[in-house]
Write a protein that holds these residues in place. Structure first.
Motif, PDB file in Angstrom:
ATOM      1  N   ARG A  69       6.283   2.433 -21.983  1.00 61.18           N
ATOM      2  CA  ARG A  69       6.409   1.486 -22.982  1.00 61.18           C
ATOM      3  C   ARG A  69       7.168   0.246 -22.385  1.00 61.18           C
ATOM      4  NH1 ARG A  69       8.013   4.724 -28.756  1.00 61.18           N
ATOM      5  NH2 ARG A  69       6.217   6.024 -28.803  1.00 61.18           N
ATOM      6  N   ARG A  70       7.588   0.454 -21.434  1.00 59.37           N
ATOM      7  CA  ARG A  70       8.547  -0.578 -20.626  1.00 59.37           C
ATOM      8  C   ARG A  70       7.887  -0.919 -19.314  1.00 59.37           C
ATOM      9  NH1 ARG A  70      14.794   0.483 -21.177  1.00 59.37           N
ATOM     10  NH2 ARG A  70      14.936   1.401 -23.405  1.00 59.37           N
ATOM     11  N   ARG A  71       6.533  -0.673 -18.933  1.00 58.74           N
ATOM     12  CA  ARG A  71       5.974  -1.380 -17.772  1.00 58.74           C
ATOM     13  C   ARG A  71       5.985  -2.670 -18.062  1.00 58.74           C
ATOM     14  NH1 ARG A  71       2.053   2.850 -19.051  1.00 58.74           N
ATOM     15  NH2 ARG A  71       1.622   4.281 -17.444  1.00 58.74           N
ATOM     16  N   PRO A  72       6.367  -3.381 -16.584  1.00 63.51           N
ATOM     17  CA  PRO A  72       6.144  -4.791 -16.479  1.00 63.51           C
ATOM     18  C   PRO A  72       4.832  -5.237 -16.788  1.00 63.51           C
ATOM     19  CG  PRO A  72       7.379  -3.921 -14.636  1.00 63.51           C
ATOM     20  CD  PRO A  72       6.569  -2.613 -15.492  1.00 63.51           C
ATOM     21  N   ARG A  73       4.666  -6.511 -17.547  1.00 64.57           N
ATOM     22  CA  ARG A  73       3.416  -7.002 -17.689  1.00 64.57           C
ATOM     23  C   ARG A  73       2.537  -7.458 -16.575  1.00 64.57           C
ATOM     24  NH1 ARG A  73       4.626 -10.989 -23.025  1.00 64.57           N
ATOM     25  NH2 ARG A  73       5.246  -9.201 -24.239  1.00 64.57           N
ATOM     26  N   MET A  74       3.395  -7.729 -15.433  1.00 61.26           N
ATOM     27  CA  MET A  74       2.779  -8.463 -14.116  1.00 61.26           C
ATOM     28  C   MET A  74       3.177  -7.520 -13.024  1.00 61.26           C
ATOM     29  SD  MET A  74       1.141 -10.870 -15.362  1.00 61.26           S
ATOM     30  CE  MET A  74       0.386 -11.574 -13.919  1.00 61.26           C
ATOM     31  N   ALA A  75       3.233  -6.341 -13.271  1.00 64.06           N
ATOM     32  CA  ALA A  75       3.356  -5.285 -12.263  1.00 64.06           C
ATOM     33  C   ALA A  75       2.365  -5.576 -11.158  1.00 64.06           C
ATOM     34  CB  ALA A  75       3.258  -3.697 -12.801  1.00 64.06           C
ATOM     35  N   PRO A  76       3.026  -5.589  -9.724  1.00 64.98           N
ATOM     36  CA  PRO A  76       1.948  -5.765  -8.473  1.00 64.98           C
ATOM     37  C   PRO A  76       1.282  -4.560  -8.455  1.00 64.98           C
ATOM     38  CG  PRO A  76       4.292  -4.886  -8.076  1.00 64.98           C
ATOM     39  CD  PRO A  76       4.391  -5.220  -9.503  1.00 64.98           C
ATOM     40  N   VAL A  77      -0.021  -4.913  -7.921  1.00 60.41           N
ATOM     41  CA  VAL A  77      -1.085  -3.826  -7.870  1.00 60.41           C
ATOM     42  C   VAL A  77      -0.617  -3.121  -6.284  1.00 60.41           C
ATOM     43  CG1 VAL A  77      -3.305  -3.191  -7.261  1.00 60.41           C
ATOM     44  CG2 VAL A  77      -2.825  -5.003  -9.012  1.00 60.41           C
ATOM     45  N   LEU A  78      -0.697  -1.735  -6.413  1.00 61.96           N
ATOM     46  CA  LEU A  78      -0.227  -1.025  -5.387  1.00 61.96           C
ATOM     47  C   LEU A  78      -1.420  -0.279  -4.993  1.00 61.96           C
ATOM     48  CD1 LEU A  78       3.390  -0.205  -6.373  1.00 61.96           C
ATOM     49  CD2 LEU A  78       2.835  -1.658  -4.568  1.00 61.96           C
ATOM     50  N   THR A  79      -2.127  -0.413  -4.161  1.00 59.41           N
ATOM     51  CA  THR A  79      -3.607   0.358  -3.806  1.00 59.41           C
ATOM     52  C   THR A  79      -3.423   0.645  -2.340  1.00 59.41           C
ATOM     53  OG1 THR A  79      -4.846  -1.608  -3.561  1.00 59.41           O
ATOM     54  CG2 THR A  79      -4.941  -0.387  -5.550  1.00 59.41           C
TER      55      THR A  79
ATOM     56  N   GLY B 237      -7.525   8.811  -7.010  1.00 59.82           N
ATOM     57  CA  GLY B 237      -7.602   7.593  -8.183  1.00 59.82           C
ATOM     58  C   GLY B 237      -6.087   6.772  -8.363  1.00 59.82           C
ATOM     59  N   GLY B 238      -5.593   6.842  -7.051  1.00 56.93           N
ATOM     60  CA  GLY B 238      -4.336   6.232  -6.850  1.00 56.93           C
ATOM     61  C   GLY B 238      -4.222   4.601  -7.394  1.00 56.93           C
ATOM     62  N   GLY B 239      -5.448   3.830  -7.183  1.00 59.11           N
ATOM     63  CA  GLY B 239      -5.625   2.581  -7.359  1.00 59.11           C
ATOM     64  C   GLY B 239      -5.912   2.237  -8.815  1.00 59.11           C
ATOM     65  N   ARG B 240      -6.029   3.408  -9.637  1.00 59.17           N
ATOM     66  CA  ARG B 240      -6.771   3.273 -10.874  1.00 59.17           C
ATOM     67  C   ARG B 240      -5.680   3.329 -11.902  1.00 59.17           C
ATOM     68  NH1 ARG B 240     -10.705   6.160  -8.389  1.00 59.17           N
ATOM     69  NH2 ARG B 240     -12.625   4.806  -8.199  1.00 59.17           N
ATOM     70  N   TRP B 241      -4.366   4.093 -11.665  1.00 69.06           N
ATOM     71  CA  TRP B 241      -3.294   4.170 -12.566  1.00 69.06           C
ATOM     72  C   TRP B 241      -1.900   4.481 -11.655  1.00 69.06           C
ATOM     73  CZ3 TRP B 241      -7.345   8.180 -12.200  1.00 69.06           C
ATOM     74  CH2 TRP B 241      -6.941   9.235 -11.118  1.00 69.06           C
ATOM     75  N   ASP B 242      -0.758   4.349 -12.307  1.00 66.50           N
ATOM     76  CA  ASP B 242       0.527   4.147 -11.686  1.00 66.50           C
ATOM     77  C   ASP B 242       1.020   5.542 -11.666  1.00 66.50           C
ATOM     78  OD1 ASP B 242       1.395   4.300 -14.211  1.00 66.50           O
ATOM     79  OD2 ASP B 242       1.825   2.205 -14.342  1.00 66.50           O
ATOM     80  N   GLY B 243       2.438   5.415 -11.115  1.00 58.99           N
ATOM     81  CA  GLY B 243       3.143   6.761 -11.232  1.00 58.99           C
ATOM     82  C   GLY B 243       3.607   7.180 -12.422  1.00 58.99           C
ATOM     83  N   ILE B 244       3.740   6.431 -13.582  1.00 60.49           N
ATOM     84  CA  ILE B 244       4.280   6.706 -14.864  1.00 60.49           C
ATOM     85  C   ILE B 244       2.887   7.649 -15.409  1.00 60.49           C
ATOM     86  CG2 ILE B 244       4.681   6.098 -17.127  1.00 60.49           C
ATOM     87  CD1 ILE B 244       5.993   3.668 -15.904  1.00 60.49           C
ATOM     88  N   THR B 245       1.706   7.098 -15.409  1.00 60.37           N
ATOM     89  CA  THR B 245       0.592   7.720 -15.676  1.00 60.37           C
ATOM     90  C   THR B 245       0.410   9.079 -15.196  1.00 60.37           C
ATOM     91  OG1 THR B 245      -0.398   5.681 -16.290  1.00 60.37           O
ATOM     92  CG2 THR B 245      -2.159   7.665 -16.090  1.00 60.37           C
ATOM     93  N   THR B 246       0.671   9.175 -13.916  1.00 61.93           N
ATOM     94  CA  THR B 246       0.505  10.564 -13.221  1.00 61.93           C
ATOM     95  C   THR B 246       1.608  11.567 -13.741  1.00 61.93           C
ATOM     96  OG1 THR B 246      -0.287   9.441 -11.055  1.00 61.93           O
ATOM     97  CG2 THR B 246       0.675  11.526 -10.957  1.00 61.93           C
TER      98      THR B 246
ATOM     99  N   ILE C  11       7.030   6.247  -9.066  1.00 65.99           N
ATOM    100  CA  ILE C  11       7.600   5.733 -10.523  1.00 65.99           C
ATOM    101  C   ILE C  11       8.446   4.345 -10.096  1.00 65.99           C
ATOM    102  CG2 ILE C  11       8.970   5.846 -12.279  1.00 65.99           C
ATOM    103  CD1 ILE C  11       8.005   8.667 -12.765  1.00 65.99           C
ATOM    104  N   PRO C  12       9.455   4.438  -9.184  1.00 67.42           N
ATOM    105  CA  PRO C  12      10.042   3.329  -8.697  1.00 67.42           C
ATOM    106  C   PRO C  12       9.351   2.222  -8.344  1.00 67.42           C
ATOM    107  CG  PRO C  12      11.451   5.454  -7.981  1.00 67.42           C
ATOM    108  CD  PRO C  12      10.061   5.554  -8.426  1.00 67.42           C
ATOM    109  N   LEU C  13       8.060   2.245  -7.683  1.00 66.51           N
ATOM    110  CA  LEU C  13       7.269   1.208  -7.511  1.00 66.51           C
ATOM    111  C   LEU C  13       6.649   0.286  -8.416  1.00 66.51           C
ATOM    112  CD1 LEU C  13       5.457   3.039  -4.613  1.00 66.51           C
ATOM    113  CD2 LEU C  13       7.039   0.932  -4.173  1.00 66.51           C
ATOM    114  N   VAL C  14       6.523   1.038  -9.794  1.00 63.78           N
ATOM    115  CA  VAL C  14       6.259   0.193 -10.877  1.00 63.78           C
ATOM    116  C   VAL C  14       7.108  -0.829 -11.347  1.00 63.78           C
ATOM    117  CG1 VAL C  14       5.713   0.503 -13.408  1.00 63.78           C
ATOM    118  CG2 VAL C  14       5.000   2.502 -11.768  1.00 63.78           C
TER     119      VAL C  14
ATOM    120  N   SER D   3       0.714  -1.164  -0.168  1.00 61.04           N
ATOM    121  CA  SER D   3      -0.004   0.108   0.181  1.00 61.04           C
ATOM    122  C   SER D   3       0.963   1.232   0.140  1.00 61.04           C
ATOM    123  CB  SER D   3      -1.013   0.107   1.259  1.00 61.04           C
ATOM    124  OG  SER D   3      -1.855  -1.035   1.335  1.00 61.04           O
ATOM    125  N   ALA D   4       2.242   1.361  -0.152  1.00 57.29           N
ATOM    126  CA  ALA D   4       3.090   2.311  -0.013  1.00 57.29           C
ATOM    127  C   ALA D   4       2.781   3.746  -0.922  1.00 57.29           C
ATOM    128  CB  ALA D   4       4.544   1.805  -0.566  1.00 57.29           C
ATOM    129  N   ARG D   5       2.147   3.052  -2.317  1.00 60.51           N
ATOM    130  CA  ARG D   5       1.950   4.080  -3.183  1.00 60.51           C
ATOM    131  C   ARG D   5       0.906   4.954  -2.714  1.00 60.51           C
ATOM    132  NH1 ARG D   5      -1.142   6.381  -7.089  1.00 60.51           N
ATOM    133  NH2 ARG D   5      -0.012   7.346  -8.666  1.00 60.51           N
TER     134      ARG D   5
END
Length: 400
Positions: free
Chosen positions: A390-400, A271-280, A326-329, A133-135
């Motif tokens: 374009r380099r997001r991990p395919r199985m990135a952990p969900v951080l909510t 909206g933190g559970g809907r997008w990651d740091g890169i989108t932000t 972003i590093p959490l991605v 839940s760090a993000r």
């Protein structure tokens, strides 16, 4: 806000960090308000005064890799307690400074303390408590810490008006000893081994190794944005004065910046559970060059300054969350502290260079030169973020 229900300790640590980070960042922001008074009293130029902030960031960056081991061995709470104690002599040195040497020595002390207590230490403490839940926890913390300028710029102006900037230093030293240190000592939760089911130690999740080129892009994007954000924050009031605002009006407009930044962080948090740091970062980062271009093309009219503050405040506020998340991605909980410590060195060096450089450009060439440089850096950061997307991990952990 579901993450707040998962661990009662998280609410406690967020309250502690909200107060201590406000005090930490707010108290070292003296040059933004009393820089001219300090320069006149110490016989220094205004860019030289802002160079104290550069010494702070360089020292923080150099100490970050070494402190990574201390954070891992002793936990963030103990390291941040020591850092708070170390900061107090810095304000005492600043109080007694009569020449540049002692002035810069004070900022070295602040850098030693800041490497343990400011931002990176707070994110590591949240990561220790919040885990996945760090993000969202970082976003929640930034809702409050974004008000440091709005709270402490008027506070510094008021205190310096009655006690002088030297007396203000003693007040801030007392604040660290009487508020921040007890909070770390008695209210911050002690580190425990993270668990998945509440009984057994969490197993390490096998995450694909992040390529060095990806890490390089992360560093470049974060560093370029830090150059812009930290540099403009340090000279923001002076920038507004260069645009034709009266001193009191510049402080009033500048104080609005924190409120706008917090509002933007609030939207990201909700909206933190809907997008990651890169989108932000992509959305917020695009607003920054637009804001700077608008101010450069205007003639310093009030409406242009207001729109600039709105766009820049919203963009920089959300980008502050993006820099931290972003590093959490790309990195799991076990690697986060190491990655943040490695990023801290170039980030802090960029943050160190930008205040005196932008102050020098303002002094010698005017606001257009400073805005032009930050415009180029902001555009480059957006390009880096597009490549990272374009380099997001395919199985990135969900951080909510």
């Amino acid at each position: 806000m579901q993450f707040l229900k998962s661990d009662g300790r998280l609410i406690e640590v967020l309250l502690v960090l909200a107060i201590t980070q406000l005090i930490g960042w707010g108290t070292i922001g003296l040059p933004a308000i009393v820089g001219r008074e300090m320069a006149a009293d110490l016989g220094m130029s205004l860019p030289a005064v802002f160079a104290g902030t550069s010494v702070l960031y360089v020292t923080m960056g150099l100490c970050a890799p070494w402190l990574a081991k201390a954070f891992a061995r002793h936990g963030a709470r103990k390291v941040m307690m020591i850092g708070t104690i170390v900061a107090v002599p810095g304000f005492v040195l600043l109080f007694f400074a009569r020449e540049p040497m002692l002035y810069f020595a004070a900022w070295i002390v602040f850098g030693l303390a800041g490497s343990a207590t400011l931002s990176t230490g707070a994110y590591i403490m949240l990561n220790e408590v919040a885990g996945q839940s760090a993000r969202s926890a970082i976003g929640a913390l930034m809702l409050v810490t974004g008000l440091s300028g709005s709270i402490f710029w008027p506070t510094t102006s008021f205190l310096s008006g009655h006690l002088g900037w030297r007396g203000t230093c003693l007040v801030y030293a007392a604040m660290l000893l009487l508020v921040s240190l007890p909070l770390y000592a008695f209210a911050a939760p002690r580190r425990t081994v993270p668990t998945q089911d509440g009984a057994t130690p969490a197993k390490h999740v096998d995450v694909p190794r992040t390529p060095r080129s990806t890490f390089g892009l992360v560093v470049c994007a974060i560093t370029l944005n830090a150059f812009v954000s930290f540099g403009l924050s340090a000279v923001f009031v002076e920038l507004l004065r260069a645009e034709g605002l009266a001193p009191a009006q510049a402080i009033a407009f500048g104080s609005m910046l924190g409120v706008i930044q917090v509002s933007a962080r609030g939207l990201d948090f909700l909206g933190g559970g809907r997008w990651d740091g890169i989108t932000t970062g992509l959305v917020a980062g695009t607003a920054l060059p637009v804001a700077m271009l608008l101010l450069m093309l205007s003639e310093g009219t009030t409406w242009a300054v207001a729109v600039f503050i709105l766009l820049y405040g919203a963009g920089s506020g959300a980008m502050a969350v993006a820099r931290a998340t972003i590093p959490l991605v790309f990195y799991d909980q076990a690697e986060f502290a190491k990655a943040m410590s490695m990023i801290a060195l170039p980030l802090n060096i960029a943050s160190a260079i930008s205040p005196p450089l932008l102050a020098g450009l303002l002094t010698e060439f005017g606001s257009r030169a400073a805005l032009g440089l930050t415009f180029v850096c902001s555009c480059a950061a957006v390009v880096m973020l597009v490549l990272l997307g374009r380099r997001r991990p395919r199985m990135a952990p969900v951080l909510t």
